[in-house]
Design a protein around this motif. Sequence first.
Motif, PDB file in Angstrom:
ATOM      1  N   LEU A   1       0.975  -1.460   0.202  1.00  0.00           N
ATOM      2  CA  LEU A   1       0.013   0.229   0.107  1.00  0.00           C
ATOM      3  C   LEU A   1       0.591   0.977  -0.151  1.00  0.00           C
ATOM      4  CD1 LEU A   1      -2.854  -0.995   2.208  1.00  0.00           C
ATOM      5  CD2 LEU A   1      -3.373  -0.078  -0.093  1.00  0.00           C
ATOM      6  N   ALA A   2       2.118   1.184   1.225  1.00  0.00           N
ATOM      7  CA  ALA A   2       2.435   2.544   1.009  1.00  0.00           C
ATOM      8  C   ALA A   2       3.405   2.393  -0.383  1.00  0.00           C
ATOM      9  CB  ALA A   2       3.972   2.016   1.918  1.00  0.00           C
ATOM     10  N   ALA A   3       3.569   1.361  -1.373  1.00  0.00           N
ATOM     11  CA  ALA A   3       4.186   2.373  -2.272  1.00  0.00           C
ATOM     12  C   ALA A   3       3.668   2.253  -3.575  1.00  0.00           C
ATOM     13  CB  ALA A   3       5.067   0.559  -2.917  1.00  0.00           C
ATOM     14  N   LEU A   4       2.007   2.893  -3.299  1.00  0.00           N
ATOM     15  CA  LEU A   4       1.484   3.192  -4.559  1.00  0.00           C
ATOM     16  C   LEU A   4       2.158   4.891  -4.501  1.00  0.00           C
ATOM     17  CD1 LEU A   4      -1.923   2.276  -3.512  1.00  0.00           C
ATOM     18  CD2 LEU A   4      -1.020   1.003  -5.406  1.00  0.00           C
ATOM     19  N   ASP A   5       1.934   5.130  -5.717  1.00  0.00           N
ATOM     20  CA  ASP A   5       2.472   6.273  -6.241  1.00  0.00           C
ATOM     21  C   ASP A   5       1.423   7.769  -6.341  1.00  0.00           C
ATOM     22  OD1 ASP A   5       1.508   5.998  -8.937  1.00  0.00           O
ATOM     23  OD2 ASP A   5       3.718   5.529  -9.572  1.00  0.00           O
ATOM     24  N   VAL A   6       1.821   8.463  -6.315  1.00  0.00           N
ATOM     25  CA  VAL A   6       0.728   9.433  -6.923  1.00  0.00           C
ATOM     26  C   VAL A   6       0.120   9.532  -7.969  1.00  0.00           C
ATOM     27  CG1 VAL A   6       0.379  12.174  -7.648  1.00  0.00           C
ATOM     28  CG2 VAL A   6       1.969  11.330  -5.914  1.00  0.00           C
ATOM     29  N   ALA A   7      -0.107   8.723  -9.592  1.00  0.00           N
ATOM     30  CA  ALA A   7      -0.292   8.446 -10.383  1.00  0.00           C
ATOM     31  C   ALA A   7      -1.682   7.285  -9.979  1.00  0.00           C
ATOM     32  CB  ALA A   7       0.542   7.535 -11.336  1.00  0.00           C
ATOM     33  N   ALA A   8      -1.345   6.478  -8.808  1.00  0.00           N
ATOM     34  CA  ALA A   8      -2.606   6.008  -8.330  1.00  0.00           C
ATOM     35  C   ALA A   8      -3.925   6.998  -7.753  1.00  0.00           C
ATOM     36  CB  ALA A   8      -1.785   4.607  -6.979  1.00  0.00           C
ATOM     37  N   LEU A   9      -3.095   7.604  -7.229  1.00  0.00           N
ATOM     38  CA  LEU A   9      -3.855   8.532  -6.179  1.00  0.00           C
ATOM     39  C   LEU A   9      -4.772   8.984  -7.375  1.00  0.00           C
ATOM     40  CD1 LEU A   9      -2.125   9.608  -2.914  1.00  0.00           C
ATOM     41  CD2 LEU A   9      -3.193   7.566  -3.277  1.00  0.00           C
ATOM     42  N   ARG A  10      -4.250   9.703  -8.847  1.00  0.00           N
ATOM     43  CA  ARG A  10      -5.204  10.351  -9.388  1.00  0.00           C
ATOM     44  C   ARG A  10      -5.863   9.649 -10.415  1.00  0.00           C
ATOM     45  NH1 ARG A  10       0.885  13.357 -11.240  1.00  0.00           N
ATOM     46  NH2 ARG A  10       0.648  14.814  -9.779  1.00  0.00           N
ATOM     47  N   THR A  11      -5.205   8.500 -10.192  1.00  0.00           N
ATOM     48  CA  THR A  11      -6.236   7.628 -10.895  1.00  0.00           C
ATOM     49  C   THR A  11      -7.487   7.614 -10.359  1.00  0.00           C
ATOM     50  OG1 THR A  11      -4.656   6.701 -12.146  1.00  0.00           O
ATOM     51  CG2 THR A  11      -6.934   5.295 -11.756  1.00  0.00           C
ATOM     52  N   GLN A  12      -7.461   7.396  -8.705  1.00  0.00           N
ATOM     53  CA  GLN A  12      -9.107   6.848  -7.375  1.00  0.00           C
ATOM     54  C   GLN A  12      -9.585   8.308  -8.488  1.00  0.00           C
ATOM     55  OE1 GLN A  12     -10.116   5.208  -6.041  1.00  0.00           O
ATOM     56  NE2 GLN A  12     -11.359   5.849  -4.186  1.00  0.00           N
ATOM     57  N   LEU A  13      -8.740   9.235  -7.667  1.00  0.00           N
ATOM     58  CA  LEU A  13      -9.816  10.714  -7.886  1.00  0.00           C
ATOM     59  C   LEU A  13     -10.398  11.208  -8.816  1.00  0.00           C
ATOM     60  CD1 LEU A  13      -7.615  13.424  -5.920  1.00  0.00           C
ATOM     61  CD2 LEU A  13      -9.776  12.349  -5.545  1.00  0.00           C
ATOM     62  N   ALA A  14      -9.956  10.558 -10.965  1.00  0.00           N
ATOM     63  CA  ALA A  14     -10.402  10.231 -11.598  1.00  0.00           C
ATOM     64  C   ALA A  14     -11.676   9.727 -11.261  1.00  0.00           C
ATOM     65  CB  ALA A  14      -9.559  10.310 -12.441  1.00  0.00           C
ATOM     66  N   GLY A  15     -11.462   9.106 -10.986  1.00  0.00           N
ATOM     67  CA  GLY A  15     -12.879   7.886 -11.498  1.00  0.00           C
ATOM     68  C   GLY A  15     -13.909   8.191 -10.463  1.00  0.00           C
ATOM     69  N   ARG A  16     -13.689   9.298  -8.829  1.00  0.00           N
ATOM     70  CA  ARG A  16     -14.783   9.056  -8.801  1.00  0.00           C
ATOM     71  C   ARG A  16     -15.182  10.768  -9.635  1.00  0.00           C
ATOM     72  NH1 ARG A  16     -17.823   7.625  -5.528  1.00  0.00           N
ATOM     73  NH2 ARG A  16     -17.695   9.145  -3.999  1.00  0.00           N
ATOM     74  N   ARG A  17     -14.177  11.653 -10.026  1.00  0.00           N
ATOM     75  CA  ARG A  17     -15.439  13.144 -10.483  1.00  0.00           C
ATOM     76  C   ARG A  17     -15.541  12.609 -11.943  1.00  0.00           C
ATOM     77  NH1 ARG A  17     -12.861  17.490  -9.347  1.00  0.00           N
ATOM     78  NH2 ARG A  17     -14.976  18.273 -10.628  1.00  0.00           N
ATOM     79  N   ALA A  18     -15.256  11.228 -13.377  1.00  0.00           N
ATOM     80  CA  ALA A  18     -16.536  10.546 -12.921  1.00  0.00           C
ATOM     81  C   ALA A  18     -17.422  10.043 -12.897  1.00  0.00           C
ATOM     82  CB  ALA A  18     -15.714   9.352 -14.443  1.00  0.00           C
ATOM     83  N   ALA A  19     -17.484   9.862 -12.098  1.00  0.00           N
ATOM     84  CA  ALA A  19     -18.247   9.496 -11.421  1.00  0.00           C
ATOM     85  C   ALA A  19     -19.718  10.543 -10.923  1.00  0.00           C
ATOM     86  CB  ALA A  19     -18.465   8.293  -9.563  1.00  0.00           C
TER      87      ALA A  19
END
Length: 297
Positions: free
Chosen positions: A49-67
Amino acid sequence: MIEAEILAAWHDHLTHGRRRSPHTVRAYVATARRLIATQEQPPRDWATLAALDVAALRTQLAGRRAAGIGQVSAARELSALKAFMAFARGQAGLPAAAPRLRGPRVKKGLPRPITPDEALHLTQTVGEDAAEPWIAARDMAVLLLLYGAGLRIGEALALTPAILPLHDSLVITGKGGRQRLIALLPVVRDAVDRYVSLAPWPLPRAEPLFRGAKGGPLAAGMIRRVMARARTLLGLPPSATPHALRHSFATHLLGAGADLRSLQELLGHASLSSTQIYTQVDAARLLDVYRTAHPRA
């Protein structure tokens, strides 16, 4: 370690370590669950989990915005993600630092208080609209605790019969476990006493003071619904919510000459900056009165 264990540890940290409100805990755990679910390889330990980078978080946020979530919800989602990632890094033995990721800019709106007359009419209308006298007394007592004592709705509903009999003041435990001393006006004490005298349910000292129609703990959603009906009957705007009563308490006290530090203590704000927003509200209210009444405005 499986997902359920990760989420349980996060839940425990928020509840006991950070003493977050139940609403915040639910939202932050849901955010963590969504983050884990979006990974192609579900994380099995804190190091992954700690190894997840900023790109993974941006993907998560983009998915929420698309929702379809808005700016405010996106900002809250990002705050939850940063907190979860900082916790994961700490659990993995790394510096518990939140990832650097800029969120959407959210324009802070001013609280929208209601007038003293509107507050009085709301409580009266809620009482008149209730199905039974004890429910009318209950709803009026809760609303007067918000407007007359500045409580948050969660704080009012967390009260237990251990506070009885009521006196001139009461110690309230608010956000972050912070305690504050509030003054209880006679009208507020009388409203609570009337509810207690009419309540058809036993009120053990360690259980919630305010009860629902079937005897269980009164839900915040019920108070919001009865207030929504009352404001419709009175023709008030949707901004006339239970929380608006707390805003009105603060604004009216400030307008009557209360100083900011005293108001901060009464509201239970951790930071004075949270209280200072009411200076803008009061100024806006005065300007509105000026424009309405002054012949050359």
